[in-house]
Design an enzyme around this catalytic site. Structure first.
Site, PDB file in Angstrom:
ATOM      1  N   GLU A 194       8.518  -2.830   4.525  1.00 44.85           N
ATOM      2  CA  GLU A 194       8.191  -2.445   5.898  1.00 44.85           C
ATOM      3  C   GLU A 194       9.324  -1.652   6.535  1.00 44.85           C
ATOM      4  O   GLU A 194       9.090  -0.740   7.337  1.00 44.85           O
ATOM      5  CB  GLU A 194       7.870  -3.690   6.710  1.00 44.85           C
ATOM      6  CG  GLU A 194       6.626  -4.410   6.206  1.00 44.85           C
ATOM      7  CD  GLU A 194       6.319  -5.666   7.000  1.00 44.85           C
ATOM      8  OE1 GLU A 194       5.386  -5.619   7.831  1.00 44.85           O
ATOM      9  OE2 GLU A 194       7.012  -6.680   6.805  1.00 44.85           O
ATOM     10  N   GLU A 213       4.091 -11.086   1.047  1.00 43.60           N
ATOM     11  CA  GLU A 213       4.090 -12.190   2.009  1.00 43.60           C
ATOM     12  C   GLU A 213       2.970 -13.199   1.779  1.00 43.60           C
ATOM     13  O   GLU A 213       3.159 -14.407   1.989  1.00 43.60           O
ATOM     14  CB  GLU A 213       3.998 -11.635   3.449  1.00 43.60           C
ATOM     15  CG  GLU A 213       5.298 -11.131   4.027  1.00 43.60           C
ATOM     16  CD  GLU A 213       5.575  -9.680   3.675  1.00 43.60           C
ATOM     17  OE1 GLU A 213       6.464  -9.086   4.298  1.00 43.60           O
ATOM     18  OE2 GLU A 213       4.911  -9.126   2.757  1.00 43.60           O
TER      19      GLU A 213
END
Length: 255
Positions: free
Chosen positions: A109, A129
């Site tokens: 990210e 995640e």
């Protein structure tokens, strides 16, 4: 800002920010987030700097959030600026990510927060995640679908699997591929080329290109918060981080 945790160098109109936690694969804790934010502010205010680069020390870009710190209730983000002090920040100057090794979870990210990604051919990208009962909350799942085909973005988000740099380039995530150990050199060459141009024109061009696809990002982030906040407050989220720290398989309860 700790010069040991986050380093800043300036050369030929280019500011280089280096996350320097190689022993932790450059995992981001609050100190790193504060250091990166301070570095960005310093370079944004320096009129001699036209373009920025963010990279990681020790052959790894960033392995994401420091899960041990998260399990203790510590978040590696800054209000209004996001994860690592960057993912929600409004940065006026072009930002290039120079990726060696892993750009995973928050690290992926962080790379996505850059305007251009230069990666070594041996680099790996992913948002794993879901494997820890979490969601890529630093804008990754929102930006992936704007960067690559819908199905590819969905596959990465739902499986948590990694993809190599070559595949990431095919999907539009990576702009340039470099030899192993040469990502920063390639990023510097590109940044210096940008830095030879008019600084006002560079800023304006970035604002227009970025704004054309990110016009609704703040609304999307607010919408995202309502979806992911319950996940981050769940027992599964703590279990996923704890299981990672204890090097065991997580035991999900769905609560």
């Amino acid at each position: 800002m700790s010069e040991e945790i986050v380093k800043v160098d300036i050369t030929d109109g280019v500011g280089v920010i280096t996350i320097n936690r190689p022993e932790a694969k450059n995992a981001v804790n609050l100190e790193v987030a504060e250091g990166v934010a301070a570095a960005v502010d310093k370079l944004e205010a320096d009129d001699s700097v036209v373009a920025l680069i963010i990279t990681g020390a020790g052959g790894t870009f960033c392995s994401g959030m420091d899960l041990k710190a998260f399990a203790q209730g510590k978040r590696p983000s800054i209000p209004g600026r996001g994860f690592a002090g960057v993912t929600e920040a409004e940065i006026a100057k072009p930002l290039i990510a120079a990726v060696e090794g892993y750009a995973l979870a928050g690290g992926c990210e962080l790379a996505l927060a850059a305007d251009i990604i230069v990666a070594a051919k041996t680099a790996q990208f992913g948002i794993p995640e879901v494997k820890r009962g979490l969601v890529a909350a630093a804008g990754g799942v929102l930006k992936l679908a704007k960067t690559m085909p819908y199905g590819a973005a969905m596959e990465l988000a739902l499986t948590g699997d990694f993809i190599p740099a070559e595949r990431a380039q095919q999907l539009g995530l990576v702009t340039r591929i470099a030899d192993e150990g040469k990502a920063l050199d390639e990023a510097l060459a590109l940044a210096k080329k940008i830095a030879t141009n008019g600084p006002l024109a560079v800023k304006a061009s970035k604002q227009l290109v970025s704004g054309s696809i990110k016009w609704m990002d703040k609304d999307l982030l607010a919408w995202q918060a309502g979806i992911i906040d319950p996940v981050f407050k769940s027992s599964d989220a703590i279990e996923g981080a704890t299981a990672f720290a204890e090097k065991r398989a997580p035991k999900w309860t769905g609560s």
